[in-house]
Design an enzyme around this catalytic site. Sequence first.
Site, PDB file in Angstrom:
ATOM      1  N   SER A 191       0.836  -1.190   0.000  1.00  0.00           N
ATOM      2  CA  SER A 191       0.000   0.000   0.000  1.00  0.00           C
ATOM      3  C   SER A 191       0.878   1.249   0.000  1.00  0.00           C
ATOM      4  CB  SER A 191      -0.954  -0.047   1.198  1.00  0.00           C
ATOM      5  OG  SER A 191      -1.985   0.899   1.070  1.00  0.00           O
ATOM      6  N   GLU A 320      -8.754  -5.226  -4.937  1.00  0.00           N
ATOM      7  CA  GLU A 320      -8.207  -4.312  -3.935  1.00  0.00           C
ATOM      8  C   GLU A 320      -9.277  -3.460  -3.251  1.00  0.00           C
ATOM      9  OE1 GLU A 320      -5.009  -4.015  -3.033  1.00  0.00           O
ATOM     10  OE2 GLU A 320      -3.761  -4.712  -4.692  1.00  0.00           O
ATOM     11  N   HIS A 416      -7.645  -5.496  -0.689  1.00  0.00           N
ATOM     12  CA  HIS A 416      -6.416  -4.803  -0.312  1.00  0.00           C
ATOM     13  C   HIS A 416      -5.909  -5.343   1.016  1.00  0.00           C
ATOM     14  CE1 HIS A 416      -3.610  -1.514  -0.624  1.00  0.00           C
ATOM     15  NE2 HIS A 416      -3.948  -1.015   0.543  1.00  0.00           N
TER      16      HIS A 416
END
Length: 501
Positions: A191, A320, A416
């Site tokens: 991330s 995600e 995610h």
Amino acid sequence: MSADVAVDLGAGRSVRGLRADGVAVFRGVPYAAAPVGAGRFEEPRPAAWSGEWDARACGPTAPQGRTEVPGLPDLSVLVGPGWLPGAEYLTVDVWTPDPGAGGLPVMVFVHGGSFTGGTGSAPGYDGSGFARDGVVLVTLNYRVGVPGFLRLPGAPDNRGLRDQILALGWVRDHVARFGGDPENVTVFGESAGALSVGALLAAAPAGLVRRAISQSGGASHALTPAQADRVTAAVAGQLGVPATVAAFAGLPDEALVEAVAHVSASGLDLAVDGVRDPLMGLSRFGPVVDGELLTGQPVEAVRAGTADGVDLLVGANRDEMNLYLVALPSPPVTEPMLRAAAARLHPGPQELIDAYRAAGRGVTPGEVLSALGTDYMFAVPTARLAEAHADRPGGTWRYEFAWRSPAADGRLGACHGVELPFVFGLVGRIDTGVLGIPGTDPDVLALAGATHAAWVAFARDGDPGWPRFTADRPAVRRLDVAGSLTLAADGPERALWRGVR
């Protein structure tokens, strides 16, 4: 049972950690001077302590908001406990199988958290699994939010990124005393940590890293100066002070954290001068094109050769944005909301929506929006980074994490962050919380073992176990139970992003 273990760092310094189950752990070791007062907005300086540092417990974390909020899912496995106050938070945690060893591969993890939170000490980043497999694993803290990434006249930009570079220098200088090889360092992140890795490929001095892994990031997300200045104006307005170092230096950390929360929730539009928001509204803080560390988007620097000789592994998760649209409370997405969101991302919003539906990337407006956001923010930048490095010296490998979590009646999917417990070898060892990973399923455990082993192998010798990604053979490993290899990971709908910035 655990026992104390000490490592001599030289120059009158040593650290005392704990050894248990064949792994020695050293927590909260300062690599930089404590950022306090005006020092919060200065270039980081090496730590200057002496004597023995007690590294047997987690240290403080960077000033940030709470992670435990009533009505919201528990994300502490990914982002940690939130703010644990203390001046000495620019630290590293180190896991090693044997401080007396030599030549072990080294991995340095950069945590995520939207550039406004997180810590390298989060439970999901426990490095014991890597250490048991012969790797020295290092996690680090860096400045986030206003001290780390607000563009402030009179202060160097990208201070959080500068922290990361200094931490990598600490690793180069000291990791041999923990059994590691300073010539075989892999930096990896997820991330915001992956976006940091992308920026480091452009900005870090040559020789600090041998390999790099980007998990759900890319290198196309730096703010323009005008975009960053818009954030600065909003923060200064919220605080009621001029946008100067002198004015900000007198404010307490609590006020800066509160201002970050307000601006993050304000809906501030970062589309400036015809440039779309590269962070898609998920954060208002991040690296900025400063003309010094970053002279443009990092991917263009990589294309020009700044990462030559670095082996690169890049990838994204299939779904995600489901973390934000399924796991976190959000209003139902309507067709008008989908069209408005698509218009912020692409000059042909209806064409884009139609192409994604035709490609089977969703039926409902929420499903299509998740697919669009996944590609805009994660998958397409990942592909661009792989393509930029594919023909440069140093190998390129690409993956797509496609295992779907059964959480939320199966709607969470390959969201995610879901790959992190697999990468760290923690499936079945920790509570994965909102990610909903079953810790006893044999297929899931097998995938966890294979994923973790691929990261270890890449750090050890630069080969995760599948073919390289090249311009003429764009091989992508799908990390799921089936474990397939594809040369067509990017469907025709993703071609519509070509040329869109």
